[in-house]
Motif scaffolding. Sequence first.
Motif, mmCIF file in Angstrom:
data_model
loop_
_atom_site.group_PDB
_atom_site.id
_atom_site.type_symbol
_atom_site.label_atom_id
_atom_site.label_comp_id
_atom_site.label_asym_id
_atom_site.label_seq_id
_atom_site.Cartn_x
_atom_site.Cartn_y
_atom_site.Cartn_z
ATOM 1 N N ASN A 26 6.553 -4.373 -19.743
ATOM 2 C CA ASN A 26 7.117 -3.862 -20.461
ATOM 3 C C ASN A 26 7.200 -4.397 -21.915
ATOM 4 O OD1 ASN A 26 8.759 -1.520 -19.024
ATOM 5 N ND2 ASN A 26 9.730 -3.181 -18.403
ATOM 6 N N ARG A 27 7.332 -5.269 -22.005
ATOM 7 C CA ARG A 27 6.468 -6.127 -23.497
ATOM 8 C C ARG A 27 5.909 -5.555 -24.338
ATOM 9 N NH1 ARG A 27 7.987 -12.910 -22.939
ATOM 10 N NH2 ARG A 27 10.030 -13.153 -22.274
ATOM 11 N N ILE A 28 4.398 -5.522 -23.430
ATOM 12 C CA ILE A 28 3.354 -5.235 -23.610
ATOM 13 C C ILE A 28 3.391 -3.289 -23.837
ATOM 14 C CG2 ILE A 28 0.685 -4.018 -23.323
ATOM 15 C CD1 ILE A 28 0.770 -6.865 -20.865
ATOM 16 N N LEU A 29 4.115 -2.766 -23.639
ATOM 17 C CA LEU A 29 3.910 -1.360 -23.943
ATOM 18 C C LEU A 29 5.149 -1.353 -25.149
ATOM 19 C CD1 LEU A 29 4.490 0.371 -20.389
ATOM 20 C CD2 LEU A 29 2.966 0.514 -21.911
ATOM 21 N N GLU A 30 5.328 -1.876 -24.889
ATOM 22 C CA GLU A 30 6.610 -1.721 -26.599
ATOM 23 C C GLU A 30 6.006 -2.409 -27.438
ATOM 24 O OE1 GLU A 30 9.911 -5.091 -24.704
ATOM 25 O OE2 GLU A 30 11.038 -3.722 -24.183
ATOM 26 N N HIS A 31 4.885 -3.491 -27.743
ATOM 27 C CA HIS A 31 4.091 -4.018 -28.664
ATOM 28 C C HIS A 31 3.015 -2.782 -29.531
ATOM 29 C CE1 HIS A 31 1.308 -6.444 -30.703
ATOM 30 N NE2 HIS A 31 0.424 -6.051 -29.956
ATOM 31 N N ALA A 32 3.090 -2.124 -28.146
ATOM 32 C CA ALA A 32 2.076 -0.870 -28.752
ATOM 33 C C ALA A 32 3.042 0.543 -28.909
ATOM 34 C CB ALA A 32 1.050 -0.296 -27.503
ATOM 35 N N GLY A 33 4.273 0.291 -28.934
ATOM 36 C CA GLY A 33 5.297 1.226 -29.333
ATOM 37 C C GLY A 33 5.461 2.007 -28.262
ATOM 38 N N ILE A 34 5.478 2.321 -26.887
ATOM 39 C CA ILE A 34 5.428 2.916 -25.579
ATOM 40 C C ILE A 34 6.726 2.309 -25.001
ATOM 41 C CG2 ILE A 34 4.458 3.779 -24.137
ATOM 42 C CD1 ILE A 34 1.800 2.823 -24.631
ATOM 43 N N THR A 35 7.398 3.887 -24.741
ATOM 44 C CA THR A 35 8.721 3.608 -24.429
ATOM 45 C C THR A 35 8.643 3.537 -22.160
ATOM 46 O OG1 THR A 35 10.244 3.321 -26.328
ATOM 47 C CG2 THR A 35 11.043 3.355 -23.797
ATOM 48 N N VAL A 36 8.940 2.683 -21.272
ATOM 49 C CA VAL A 36 9.179 3.675 -20.394
ATOM 50 C C VAL A 36 10.190 4.533 -19.480
ATOM 51 C CG1 VAL A 36 8.842 2.968 -17.757
ATOM 52 C CG2 VAL A 36 8.252 1.712 -19.283
ATOM 53 N N ASN A 37 9.613 5.805 -18.992
ATOM 54 C CA ASN A 37 10.234 7.009 -19.470
ATOM 55 C C ASN A 37 11.012 7.208 -20.315
ATOM 56 O OD1 ASN A 37 9.507 6.375 -16.352
ATOM 57 N ND2 ASN A 37 12.021 4.787 -15.730
ATOM 58 N N GLY A 38 10.533 6.563 -21.464
ATOM 59 C CA GLY A 38 11.319 7.535 -22.635
ATOM 60 C C GLY A 38 10.452 9.294 -22.830
ATOM 61 N N SER A 39 10.810 9.348 -23.792
ATOM 62 C CA SER A 39 10.926 10.955 -23.985
ATOM 63 C C SER A 39 9.843 11.586 -24.942
ATOM 64 C CB SER A 39 12.349 11.623 -24.965
ATOM 65 O OG SER A 39 12.391 11.253 -26.126
ATOM 66 N N ARG A 40 9.254 10.903 -25.566
ATOM 67 C CA ARG A 40 8.133 10.856 -26.039
ATOM 68 C C ARG A 40 6.375 11.823 -25.307
ATOM 69 N NH1 ARG A 40 7.973 5.753 -29.685
ATOM 70 N NH2 ARG A 40 8.325 5.096 -27.942
ATOM 71 N N PRO A 41 5.367 12.037 -25.551
ATOM 72 C CA PRO A 41 4.711 12.242 -25.241
ATOM 73 C C PRO A 41 3.467 11.481 -24.348
ATOM 74 C CG PRO A 41 4.799 13.646 -27.067
ATOM 75 C CD PRO A 41 5.308 12.702 -27.392
ATOM 76 N N TYR A 42 3.829 10.212 -25.321
ATOM 77 C CA TYR A 42 2.559 8.992 -25.150
ATOM 78 C C TYR A 42 3.721 8.452 -24.365
ATOM 79 C CZ TYR A 42 4.956 7.260 -28.997
ATOM 80 O OH TYR A 42 5.629 7.591 -30.763
ATOM 81 N N ASP A 43 4.563 8.504 -23.401
ATOM 82 C CA ASP A 43 5.926 7.275 -23.073
ATOM 83 C C ASP A 43 5.115 7.765 -21.390
ATOM 84 O OD1 ASP A 43 6.785 6.236 -24.825
ATOM 85 O OD2 ASP A 43 8.812 7.357 -25.306
ATOM 86 N N ILE A 44 5.135 6.246 -21.323
ATOM 87 C CA ILE A 44 4.424 6.985 -18.949
ATOM 88 C C ILE A 44 5.986 6.609 -17.863
ATOM 89 C CG2 ILE A 44 3.083 5.788 -19.181
ATOM 90 C CD1 ILE A 44 4.112 3.499 -18.289
ATOM 91 N N GLN A 45 6.154 7.443 -17.913
ATOM 92 C CA GLN A 45 6.945 7.630 -16.491
ATOM 93 C C GLN A 45 6.777 7.405 -14.795
ATOM 94 O OE1 GLN A 45 9.662 9.611 -17.937
ATOM 95 N NE2 GLN A 45 8.500 9.800 -20.091
ATOM 96 N N ILE A 46 7.610 5.891 -14.766
ATOM 97 C CA ILE A 46 7.104 5.217 -13.862
ATOM 98 C C ILE A 46 8.066 5.938 -12.431
ATOM 99 C CG2 ILE A 46 7.120 3.096 -12.530
ATOM 100 C CD1 ILE A 46 5.192 2.928 -14.909
ATOM 101 N N GLU A 47 6.637 6.503 -11.224
ATOM 102 C CA GLU A 47 7.085 6.441 -10.444
ATOM 103 C C GLU A 47 7.696 5.415 -9.397
ATOM 104 O OE1 GLU A 47 8.395 10.035 -9.945
ATOM 105 O OE2 GLU A 47 7.508 10.707 -11.914
#
Length: 390
Positions: A26-47
Motif C-alpha cells: 500500500n505504501r508503494i502504491l500510494e507513492h505512485a498515486g494509486i489506491t487499492v479498490n479506488g475509483s480511478r481507471p488506474y486504481d487496482i481492485q484486489i480480489e
Amino acid sequence: MRSLLSQPTDKEVKMKPHDRSKQIVNRILEHAGITVNGSRPYDIQIENSKTYARVIQFGSLGLGESYMDGWWHCKRLDQFFYQLLRNHADRILPANIPDLIYALLMRSTNMQSRRRAWIVGREHYDLGNELFEQMLDSNMQYSCGYWANAVDLEQAQVAKLRMICDKLGLKAGMTLLDIGCGWGGLAKYAAEHYGTKVTGITISKQQQILAQQRCQGLDVEILLQDYRDIRQQYDRVVSVGMFEHVGPKNHAEYFKVAARALKEDGIFLLHTIGSNITSNKVDGWVHKYIFPNGNLPSARQIAQAAEGHLLMEDWHNFGSDYDKTLMSWYANFCRAWPSLAADRKYDERFKRMFTYYLNCCAGAFRARDIQLWQVLFSLNGVEGGIKRYC
C-alpha cells in the motif's frame, strides 16, 4: 517523512506477515498515486488478499502471475504501469530471490548461447501465426511504428519501413541482410519498393514458413539460422527488434558479425529497445512468460560493443511512439479475441497474460522508462556524413 522501506517500528514488527506485506504494498502504491479498490481507471481492485504477500515474495513475477490468476484487476493497466514507473515505485520494492538469481546467472552464464538462442523462437514467436496476423498490421511488423505523420497503425508501420529503407539508402540491385527478419515484412517491402535482393534470417520456424509464403515471387530468401553463422557480405545490413535477444555476453560478437557482413562502403541499421541504465536486472515476469533470456541493452553497452568494429553515424530515439504501437496491438488483440478463443488454443489465462504484457510495456514506454533507438553504423565513415531522416 519516513522511508517507504525503512526499518519497521516496534508496532510493525508485531504485525502478522500478511498485514506487514499489505502495508508495504500500500505504501508503494500510494507513492505512485494509486489506491487499492479506488475509483480511478488506474486504481487496482484486489480480489484475493494473498496478492500482497505474493508481490513481496516474488516481486514483478508475483505481481504478473497474480494478475493472470485473477487475484486483482484494473480498468486501465497501461495507466497503472505508467503511474508506477513514472513515479519510480518499481525501485522501492525490495529485490526478490528469483530476480537476484537470474541477475547472477546473467553475469556468470551466457543465457543467449547458440543452444539457448532458439528458446525465444519456440516459446514466443511460435505462439501461432494466426495470433500475430490478427494483432499486427498488414506488413506484420512486430516492432515500433513511426507515428510522426501517421494516424493509424498501418500508416505508422509503412512509415517505419520507408524510413529504414531511406536511412540505408537502398537502391535497385543492392543486397540487404535482415538479421531477425520476423515474418518478412521488411524484406518484402524492400524488394517490392526498392528493387533490393534480400536475405532474411530468423530463429522461428513459424516465422520462416509464413515469411517464405509472403515473399513468394520476390528476390527474397528466408533462412532458419543463428546470426553467428552469417558468412556472406552485403551492401546493407539491418536488424529490427532482435538485438534485445542477443545478451550482453554476445554484444561484441554481434557487432563483429555485422561488420563482417558489410561490404567496404556498407551501412548497418540497428533498431532496438533500449534501457536507460546498464544492468543485468531483468523483469522476472517478462523473462518467464514473454521473452525468455532477453536483456535490454543500454546506450553505453551498444557504444562499447560497437567500438573497434563499426563507426556510429546517427542515433535516433522515438521511444514514445512504442506506446501508440502497443496500444494499437492491444486494440487489435481485443477485437480478435473471440475468433482466437474459438479454436481453444488460447485460454482465458493466456488472454490475461497477453493483456498484461501489452499494457505493461505501453505504460513503460509512456513513462519513458525504456526507449526505442535506431542507430546507423558504417565501417569507416561515410564521406560527407549520412543525411538525417528527421
